[in-house]
Motif scaffolding. Structure first.
Motif, mmCIF file in Angstrom:
data_model
loop_
_atom_site.group_PDB
_atom_site.id
_atom_site.type_symbol
_atom_site.label_atom_id
_atom_site.label_comp_id
_atom_site.label_asym_id
_atom_site.label_seq_id
_atom_site.Cartn_x
_atom_site.Cartn_y
_atom_site.Cartn_z
ATOM 1 N N ASP A 110 -2.174 -9.376 -8.276
ATOM 2 C CA ASP A 110 -0.850 -8.774 -8.336
ATOM 3 C C ASP A 110 0.197 -9.758 -7.839
ATOM 4 O O ASP A 110 0.202 -10.161 -6.674
ATOM 5 C CB ASP A 110 -0.828 -7.499 -7.480
ATOM 6 C CG ASP A 110 0.473 -6.729 -7.602
ATOM 7 O OD1 ASP A 110 0.561 -5.700 -6.930
ATOM 8 O OD2 ASP A 110 1.378 -7.141 -8.341
ATOM 9 N N GLU A 132 4.253 -2.637 3.309
ATOM 10 C CA GLU A 132 5.138 -1.519 3.068
ATOM 11 C C GLU A 132 4.793 -0.443 4.088
ATOM 12 O O GLU A 132 3.656 -0.047 4.209
ATOM 13 C CB GLU A 132 4.930 -0.982 1.653
ATOM 14 C CG GLU A 132 5.352 -1.958 0.585
ATOM 15 C CD GLU A 132 5.149 -1.378 -0.793
ATOM 16 O OE1 GLU A 132 5.238 -0.144 -0.940
ATOM 17 O OE2 GLU A 132 4.883 -2.150 -1.705
ATOM 18 N N THR A 171 5.752 3.045 4.645
ATOM 19 C CA THR A 171 6.371 4.309 4.321
ATOM 20 C C THR A 171 5.995 5.340 5.373
ATOM 21 O O THR A 171 5.157 5.091 6.230
ATOM 22 C CB THR A 171 5.907 4.804 2.936
ATOM 23 O OG1 THR A 171 4.493 4.945 2.973
ATOM 24 C CG2 THR A 171 6.292 3.843 1.844
ATOM 25 N N ARG A 177 -1.736 -1.731 0.556
ATOM 26 C CA ARG A 177 -1.109 -1.023 -0.562
ATOM 27 C C ARG A 177 -2.117 -0.081 -1.233
ATOM 28 O O ARG A 177 -1.829 1.071 -1.497
ATOM 29 C CB ARG A 177 -0.556 -2.006 -1.581
ATOM 30 C CG ARG A 177 0.064 -1.305 -2.784
ATOM 31 C CD ARG A 177 0.726 -2.276 -3.708
ATOM 32 N NE ARG A 177 1.940 -2.753 -3.080
ATOM 33 C CZ ARG A 177 2.608 -3.843 -3.444
ATOM 34 N NH1 ARG A 177 2.177 -4.566 -4.440
ATOM 35 N NH2 ARG A 177 3.703 -4.186 -2.819
ATOM 36 N N GLY A 178 -3.312 -0.576 -1.509
ATOM 37 C CA GLY A 178 -4.342 0.260 -2.127
ATOM 38 C C GLY A 178 -4.779 1.398 -1.224
ATOM 39 O O GLY A 178 -4.944 2.534 -1.676
ATOM 40 N N LYS A 206 -3.034 2.816 1.168
ATOM 41 C CA LYS A 206 -1.924 3.768 1.272
ATOM 42 C C LYS A 206 -1.809 4.631 0.010
ATOM 43 O O LYS A 206 -1.535 5.827 0.087
ATOM 44 C CB LYS A 206 -0.623 3.018 1.512
ATOM 45 C CG LYS A 206 0.581 3.918 1.700
ATOM 46 C CD LYS A 206 1.846 3.114 1.851
ATOM 47 C CE LYS A 206 2.133 2.421 0.532
ATOM 48 N NZ LYS A 206 3.426 1.733 0.509
ATOM 49 N N ASN A 207 -2.037 4.012 -1.148
ATOM 50 C CA ASN A 207 -1.962 4.774 -2.402
ATOM 51 C C ASN A 207 -3.039 5.847 -2.474
ATOM 52 O O ASN A 207 -2.801 6.948 -2.969
ATOM 53 C CB ASN A 207 -2.079 3.840 -3.613
ATOM 54 C CG ASN A 207 -0.827 3.032 -3.837
ATOM 55 O OD1 ASN A 207 0.247 3.384 -3.353
ATOM 56 N ND2 ASN A 207 -0.963 1.932 -4.554
ATOM 57 N N GLU A 208 -4.236 5.523 -2.013
ATOM 58 C CA GLU A 208 -5.339 6.486 -2.062
ATOM 59 C C GLU A 208 -5.320 7.451 -0.890
ATOM 60 O O GLU A 208 -5.826 8.562 -0.989
ATOM 61 C CB GLU A 208 -6.684 5.748 -2.104
ATOM 62 C CG GLU A 208 -6.917 4.954 -3.368
ATOM 63 C CD GLU A 208 -6.944 5.824 -4.608
ATOM 64 O OE1 GLU A 208 -7.490 6.948 -4.553
ATOM 65 O OE2 GLU A 208 -6.408 5.382 -5.646
ATOM 66 N N PRO A 229 -2.457 8.601 1.469
ATOM 67 C CA PRO A 229 -1.061 8.598 1.930
ATOM 68 C C PRO A 229 -0.892 8.955 3.399
ATOM 69 O O PRO A 229 0.084 8.551 4.035
ATOM 70 C CB PRO A 229 -0.389 9.639 1.031
ATOM 71 C CG PRO A 229 -1.272 9.764 -0.155
ATOM 72 C CD PRO A 229 -2.662 9.480 0.326
#
Length: 200
Positions: free
Chosen positions: A36, A44, A46, A74-75, A77-79, A81
């Motif tokens: 990426d 990040e 959030t 990132r991965g 956090k996406n899976e 939250p």
């Protein structure tokens, strides 16, 4: 009965299963694709229930680069939250990699090894520290981590019952790809051979 070479191979069975399973989990979560080009310079952060330690601290404590930690976070956090993974979610994710078997028991043992605080949840820090050991640690570090996985009651020893529980969980996880080829008592036979290895 197994030859000496086959019995020596049993000693590495646990490490291989842990590493391969962890790699599959990482691939599923999209955490090991480092191609990426849009990764930001900082993590990040959030609004979540749990925020990880500072990037510099994690970089110093692991064998991952800053960029890799950003991708991993990132991965994660996406899976997840909320910033943490509970055992039930971990089991559900893990079961998808072994559709022909029952991965729940092995996933339980693996989750407990990741859950270093023994509080029923795995934070990003726990996750990335374990992955650092499993993917890039020394042989000694990998063996120590795997010993912790196998030492179910955490008394500093691995007895036959604990080894049997882990080996049976591995066979159950592999399902039809394991039992039809070997006898039903194969887990017990493997454990018996393992405990006959000189010096164990």
């Amino acid at each position: 009965m197994w030859t000496e070479g086959e019995s020596e191979g049993l000693q590495t069975l646990g490490i291989v299963v842990v590493v391969c399973s962890s790699l599959k989990l990482l691939h599923y979560l999209g955490l090991i694709d480092l191609s990426d080009d849009k990764i930001e310079d900082e993590l990040e952060m959030t609004t979540v229930c749990h925020r990880p330690e500072g990037l510099e601290q994690l970089e110093a404590q692991t064998n991952f680069t800053k960029r890799e930690l950003q991708v991993l976070y990132r991965g994660f956090k996406n899976e997840c939250p909320s910033g943490v993974v509970n055992e039930e979610t971990f089991k559900q994710i893990y079961a998808q990699f072994f559709p022909h078997g029952d991965a729940s028991t092995y996933a339980h043992y693996l989750f407990n090894a990741f859950d270093t605080a023994q509080n029923g949840s795995v934070k990003f820090e726990d996750f990335v520290m374990a992955l650092s050991i499993l993917l890039r640690g020394t042989v000694h570090e990998k063996l120590r981590w795997t010993f912790n996985l196998y030492d179910i009651n955490k008394d500093g020893y691995i007895n036959k019952e604990e080894m049997m529980d882990i080996v049976k969980a591995i066979y159950d996880m592999m399902g039809k790809y394991t039992y039809p080829v070997l006898k039903e008592d194969a887990p017990r036979q493997h454990v018996e051979v393992f405990f006959q290895v000189p010096g164990f």
